[in-house]
Write a protein that holds these residues in place. Structure first.
Motif, PDB file in Angstrom:
ATOM      1  N   SER A  54       0.845  -1.194   0.000  1.00 37.89           N
ATOM      2  CA  SER A  54       0.000   0.000   0.000  1.00 37.89           C
ATOM      3  C   SER A  54       0.883   1.248   0.000  1.00 37.89           C
ATOM      4  O   SER A  54       1.922   1.284   0.664  1.00 37.89           O
ATOM      5  N   ASP A  55       0.455   2.238  -0.778  1.00 35.89           N
ATOM      6  CA  ASP A  55       1.194   3.512  -0.788  1.00 35.89           C
ATOM      7  C   ASP A  55       0.990   4.277   0.508  1.00 35.89           C
ATOM      8  O   ASP A  55       1.793   5.148   0.865  1.00 35.89           O
ATOM      9  N   HIS A  56      -0.083   3.956   1.187  1.00 31.88           N
ATOM     10  CA  HIS A  56      -0.376   4.624   2.464  1.00 31.88           C
ATOM     11  C   HIS A  56      -0.696   3.566   3.523  1.00 31.88           C
ATOM     12  O   HIS A  56      -1.853   3.403   3.935  1.00 31.88           O
TER      13      HIS A  56
END
Length: 511
Positions: free
Chosen positions: A191-193
């Motif tokens: 996940s990018d975040h």
């Protein structure tokens, strides 16, 4: 799917199965080797169970971090690091020459093994198309059930043929093959975040559970609360777990989302699987000690005698799955499983030093039927009323309680065995004195006078085995009652809601 996609799915399936079976196998393969390890590592029967509990407590502590690790690094990366670490830790366990050393390496093995099953399950779900995901989970479930069946038998054969060290070395070739095949797995899941890690909550959980395990494992040796060490560990455990609960209920992204326990089915089901863990792993500890120490079975024979429990569990899981597919009430299946488990455990409370092999095999098989009928339907009941979006976090709580129940159960069973053995020794040894006519008849029949050797023979041949068996029977009684305690919990669980009937009712069912 194209031929290349099929090849990739097969490679992924074999890789995941190797990794998961390797991890599950390590929960049972070590049991039959404990008696031999005890001599090599200069430990008593109480201390050697640290080899089991250290592995399981590391699993308990690291399991909640699995999802967070996947979000940061991806499924393939987490799986590769887990397999590599597990193989290295297995090699280190095999060369250990003291109890503290092997406990340390078993902790490391548990740390790397914690993520193998949950990440492997996710990889399998992504590798198969939606219509074949049930088949994927069935394949994985069969792999997981191979552990209890193959573990004791393979462990016994390796111990007898080579040495107990090979119950760890056997992981190396399988781990290397799994590592190579896992290269075919796409590194999805990142996940990018990613969610933030609540490191304070994680530290509090690790301290609380670690200290609790220390209390349970050391308490019998240190005479419980007469020991300052046990008092300090108890206070640390109580405070650690208390602040862990407070922290989990206070932050937005806790390590373990305890808010989900507001769901009655999840909380009761999690409590039930914890008690179930005691019944399962408690029996797996008691049987090898009884068979090898008191009935003098070889390790391989012990493994063969213990295998029917795994066979019974696998057969019962297949039956439970089919009954659930026909919409049979899971609560009824669990109650039938408790009945079988209790019957199998009750007969073990009647054991003595003269029982035949058949009296060990068939109660184990019956208890295995009970274990298989309880596990899958109880999981179904626990998740029947929880929102779908919360099921991943709920699964973390459920698996945490299962492993924690097994870890605590092993420590409790070991304590009960040791205390029962000591009480039996004190009571029986009191009857060995020159004023007891039976004493003179026995040494006369043995052709010995009142010499020091007569006292030694009486202690080692008569009192010690009987006292040890007294401790084993006390532990079996505990596993019997653990099945009975499950009954009120199961009766309080709500039945899953009926599946909605599709429009057109009768026509839909006909296709």
């Amino acid at each position: 799917m194209s031929e290349s996609e099929n090849t990739s799915v097969v490679a992924i399936t074999v890789a995941v199965m190797l990794a998961v079976v390797m991890q599950v196998l390590d929960l049972t393969i070590v049991n039959v080797a404990l008696t031999y390890m005890r001599g090599s590592l200069q430990a008593n029967s109480d201390q050697i169970t640290w080899v089991l509990t250290s592995y399981m407590i590391a699993n308990v502590i690291l399991l909640p971090l699995t999802g967070l690790l996947v979000e940061r690094y991806g499924q393939r990366t987490v799986m590769l690091w887990s397999v590599a670490g597990f193989v290295v830790a297995s090699a280190l366990c095999g060369q250990a020459h003291s109890l503290p050393e092997i406990v340390l390496w078993r902790l490391l093995q548990g740390v790397f093994g914690a993520s193998l099953a949950p990440v492997g399950q996710t990889i399998m779900l992504h590798a198969y198309p939606a219509r074949k995901r049930g088949q994927a989970m069935a394949i994985l479930g069969m792999g997981i059930m191979l552990g209890p069946i193959l573990g004791p038998t393979l462990g016994g054969w390796l111990t007898d043929t080579l040495s107990w060290r090979w119950v760890f070395y056997v992981n190396i070739p399988f781990g290397i093959l799994a590592f190579l095949l896992l290269q075919a797995v796409p590194n999805i899941g990142r996940s990018d975040h990613p969610r933030p890690v609540d490191w304070l909550g994680f530290a509090l959980m690790a301290i609380g559970f670690g200290a609790l395990q220390g209390v349970l494992s050391l308490g019998n040796e240190d005479d419980w609360f007469s020991s300052r060490t046990i008092i300090i560990l108890s206070l640390i455990s109580a405070l650690g777990l208390l602040f862990f609960v407070w922290r989990s209920l206070s932050v937005k992204h806790p390590v373990v989302n305890l808010r989900l326990l507001k769901d009655a089915n999840l909380s009761l089901g999690s409590a039930g699987i914890g008690i179930f863990g005691l019944a399962l792993f408690g029996a797996m500890v008691i049987l090898p000690i009884m068979l090898e120490d008191f009935l003098h079975y070889e390790a391989f024979t012990t493994g063969l005698v213990m295998a029917p429990q795994g066979v019974g569990a696998m057969l019962a899981m297949v039956v439970a799955g089919r009954l659930l597919a026909r919409n049979v009430n899971p609560r009824d299946i669990v109650l039938v499983g408790i009945f079988f488990g209790a019957i199998g455990s009750w007969y073990t409370t009647k054991y003595n030093l003269d029982i035949s092999m058949a009296w060990v095999i068939w109660p184990s098989f019956v208890r295995g039927l009970g274990l298989g009928l309880v596990s899958i339907p109880l999981f179904t009941l626990a998740f029947s009323t929880i929102d779908k979006k919360d099921q991943a976090e709920g699964s973390g709580i459920f698996n945490l309680m299962r492993t924690l129940g097994g870890s605590i159960g092993i420590a409790i069973v070991s304590t009960v065995m040791t205390q029962g053995k000591q009480m039996g020794w004190n009571q029986m040894a009191g009857h060995i004195n020159p004023f007891n006519p039976a004493f003179h008849r026995f040494i006369g029949a043995m052709g010995m006078g009142e010499s020091p050797r007569a006292w030694q023979v009486l202690g080692n041949v008569v009192v010690l085995p009987q006292a040890g068996m007294r401790g084993v029977l006390d532990a079996f009684i505990l596993t019997f009652y653990s099945f009975l305690v499950l009954i009120p919990l199961v009766l309080l669980l709500r039945r899953p809601p009926e599946p909605a009937e599709p429009a057109g009712g009768g026509e839909a069912l006909g296709h």
